[in-house]
Design an enzyme around this catalytic site. Structure first.
Site, PDB file in Angstrom:
ATOM      1  N   VAL A  42      39.856 -27.605  40.657  1.00  0.00           N
ATOM      2  CA  VAL A  42      40.168 -26.402  39.893  1.00  0.00           C
ATOM      3  C   VAL A  42      40.106 -25.158  40.770  1.00  0.00           C
ATOM      4  O   VAL A  42      39.275 -25.058  41.668  1.00  0.00           O
ATOM      5  CB  VAL A  42      39.202 -26.264  38.683  1.00  0.00           C
ATOM      6  CG1 VAL A  42      37.761 -26.220  39.124  1.00  0.00           C
ATOM      7  CG2 VAL A  42      39.531 -25.071  37.820  1.00  0.00           C
ATOM      8  N   CYS A  43      41.033 -24.230  40.493  1.00  0.00           N
ATOM      9  CA  CYS A  43      40.998 -22.895  41.095  1.00  0.00           C
ATOM     10  C   CYS A  43      41.288 -21.903  39.961  1.00  0.00           C
ATOM     11  O   CYS A  43      41.003 -22.193  38.808  1.00  0.00           O
ATOM     12  CB  CYS A  43      41.986 -22.769  42.256  1.00  0.00           C
ATOM     13  SG  CYS A  43      43.722 -22.862  41.776  1.00  0.00           S
ATOM     14  N   ARG A  44      41.845 -20.760  40.247  1.00  0.00           N
ATOM     15  CA  ARG A  44      42.094 -19.761  39.205  1.00  0.00           C
ATOM     16  C   ARG A  44      43.266 -20.146  38.303  1.00  0.00           C
ATOM     17  O   ARG A  44      43.148 -20.136  37.086  1.00  0.00           O
ATOM     18  CB  ARG A  44      42.351 -18.395  39.839  1.00  0.00           C
ATOM     19  CG  ARG A  44      42.572 -17.302  38.821  1.00  0.00           C
ATOM     20  CD  ARG A  44      42.616 -15.933  39.495  1.00  0.00           C
ATOM     21  NE  ARG A  44      42.773 -14.895  38.496  1.00  0.00           N
ATOM     22  CZ  ARG A  44      43.892 -14.189  38.346  1.00  0.00           C
ATOM     23  NH1 ARG A  44      44.928 -14.398  39.122  1.00  0.00           N
ATOM     24  NH2 ARG A  44      43.955 -13.267  37.406  1.00  0.00           N
ATOM     25  N   MET A  77      41.216 -22.224  36.009  1.00  0.00           N
ATOM     26  CA  MET A  77      40.152 -21.673  35.154  1.00  0.00           C
ATOM     27  C   MET A  77      40.717 -20.773  34.068  1.00  0.00           C
ATOM     28  O   MET A  77      40.095 -20.612  33.029  1.00  0.00           O
ATOM     29  CB  MET A  77      39.127 -20.907  35.994  1.00  0.00           C
ATOM     30  CG  MET A  77      38.150 -21.784  36.747  1.00  0.00           C
ATOM     31  SD  MET A  77      37.204 -22.939  35.688  1.00  0.00           S
ATOM     32  CE  MET A  77      36.246 -21.797  34.676  1.00  0.00           C
TER      33      MET A  77
END
Length: 112
Positions: A62-64, A91
């Protein structure tokens, strides 16, 4: 003409409660808000810390918004880590889906 390899992805609502979440965002993003139980390894540290990432279970990266994490999934898969999956929408989609979040700075969790 040229096709990028397909990156497996999962929607935030479909991530299992006990999933291994690998958060590859930067320190300030992590501090502001992340999924409980997630493991923080900033993207640029992944190559040096690849042995810290489990091979025997699914790993949701996961990242932004999903771009950096897709790159990490591609890297991990190229290095034999077939059980890696991108969190579709990152996210931002996690928060929008009402999934739990915590912060490290004492404030309300938020996505930077």
């Amino acid at each position: 003409m040229f096709r990028r390899p397909s990156i497996p992805a999962v929607a935030a609502v479909d991530v299992a409660e006990d999933a291994y979440l690998l958060d590859v965002r930067e320190d300030d993003e992590w501090t502001a808000g992340h999924a409980p139980g997630a493991v923080h390894v900033p993207m640029m540290q992944v190559p040096a810390r690849i042995d810290d990432i489990p091979e025997d279970r699914d790993v949701v990266v996961v990242c932004r918004v999903g771009g950096r994490s897709a790159q990490v999934v591609a890297f991990l898969q190229q290095n034999g880590r077939d059980r890696t999956i991108n969190l579709d929408g990152g996210m931002q989609s996690w928060a929008a889906a009402g999934r739990p979040m915590v912060s490290e700075d004492g404030g309300a969790p938020r996505v930077l």
